[in-house]
Design an enzyme around this catalytic site. Sequence first.
Site, PDB file in Angstrom:
ATOM      1  N   HIS A 116       0.815  -1.214   0.000  1.00 40.42           N
ATOM      2  CA  HIS A 116       0.000   0.000   0.000  1.00 40.42           C
ATOM      3  C   HIS A 116       0.850   1.267   0.000  1.00 40.42           C
ATOM      4  CE1 HIS A 116       0.445  -0.140   4.524  1.00 40.42           C
ATOM      5  NE2 HIS A 116       0.441   1.169   4.358  1.00 40.42           N
ATOM      6  N   ASP A 146       0.405  -7.703   1.682  1.00 38.60           N
ATOM      7  CA  ASP A 146       0.767  -6.286   1.721  1.00 38.60           C
ATOM      8  C   ASP A 146       2.284  -6.095   1.725  1.00 38.60           C
ATOM      9  OD1 ASP A 146       0.291  -3.596   1.615  1.00 38.60           O
ATOM     10  OD2 ASP A 146      -0.101  -3.353   3.753  1.00 38.60           O
ATOM     11  N   SER A 222       4.672   2.729   7.932  1.00 43.04           N
ATOM     12  CA  SER A 222       4.344   1.554   7.114  1.00 43.04           C
ATOM     13  C   SER A 222       5.516   1.175   6.220  1.00 43.04           C
ATOM     14  CB  SER A 222       3.121   1.841   6.237  1.00 43.04           C
ATOM     15  OG  SER A 222       1.962   1.969   7.009  1.00 43.04           O
TER      16      SER A 222
END
Length: 462
Positions: A116, A146, A222
């Site tokens: 993402h 992911d 992230s």
Amino acid sequence: MKQTIRLFLVALVAGAVTLGGYKLIENKEVLSFIPQENSSFIPINYSSNGAEMNTDFTDAAEKTVHAVVHVKNITVSRQPTNMMEYFQGGGQPKAMVGSGSGVIISPDGYIVTNNHVIANASNLEVTLNNNKTYTAKVIGTDPNTDIALVKIDGDDDFPFIPFGDSNAVKIGEWVLAVGNPFNLTSTVTAGIISAKARDLNQFDGNPQSFIQTDAAVNRGNSGGALVNTRGELIGINTAITSETGSYVGYSFAVPSNNARKVIEDIMEYGNVQRGILGIQVGNINPQIVEKYGIKDTQGVFVGGIEKGSGADKAGLKEGDIIKQLDGYKVSKFADLSGYLGSKRPNDVVEVTVLRNGNERKIPVKLIKLETFSIDDLGLEVKNTPPEELKARGLNNGVTVTRALTPEVAQYKLEGIIITRINDEIVNDIDDVKVIMTQRDYRTPIKMTFMDNAGNINSFIFR
């Protein structure tokens, strides 16, 4: 004179007795009492000396902070300026910038991050801790986990973080989260492992197995590193749970064993190779307990066996409770899916099952999971083994593995076999790809299938 000597000797003996008694009491670290009949007592241990924690994070931080990078994702989209552009497409291009973190895992510049973080990127820029900026290219991605792999090129070797064994981490173990929250480069926070095999997606059919930690993780973290006190990579920071979107005490990381397997597959095969046992999993509930006489409340209940699978050939049976995989404890489905996420097709896994109150160790060869997402139907399908087709009286079809949207999930279509799409025969997922690619997007989709009760039905998707 004699009186003085006599007094001195008495004082010396008294002092020796006092000192000996003190030493005798001092060495008694634990005092135990035998309770009298019909009395109760609380055991107390006075042996602790109150030693202070002596954990030093500086070495781990120094080893890792230079190998965690800032990733800038530039995406370009067209914004319609009038009604015609809105309906027919077009408009003025507009650049949007997102950011996250990444971890250099090799001296030649391979970087692992979250999917993402780099999704839909028109341009990727990577900035190191020394403020040098590089243009990165995407090597491959896996939306299911992911995880994404990108690469930068340079004249010199890059600092990198070696992988650790995420299966070996323990609850309560100290960890560091390294990343770039809120565009603040090279940020290190500390915490402990709060839980393992945490499933955040238990209701959408895509089970995950995260490491949970209380190290502070915010937007921009992230894709960053979760490392142990030796500076080894044990996870890729991926998500937080928060009503505000900011850190409130819980953060989650993809285990390093799973991330390493995904990127190795991408580098070797170009896609992710998923190995499965070939079982249907059931929850241990009162009905199952009564039917099978189960006494254990932990483990994975085998609710069915896929014909021709590794589990079928190895002798797993419906009603078995999986307790361990290769000696790794399995308490719930997330433990099982997380461990298998680090394995490949044709790997042999020693499965410890509880059957009729007795434990058995059964080696099972994993089979390859081949799936295709039919986005227009909101379903994921896989190839159906010939044995399964024969058992259900069918000549062709693909099996629905999960729903992709909550709207479709309410119909409970998992396990049905799709035999035709738009009246065209479906033999495998390749047929599905061709049919969905060549279809007229303006017309409805007709799906013919056999349900789990053996009935043939058709749905029209508009």
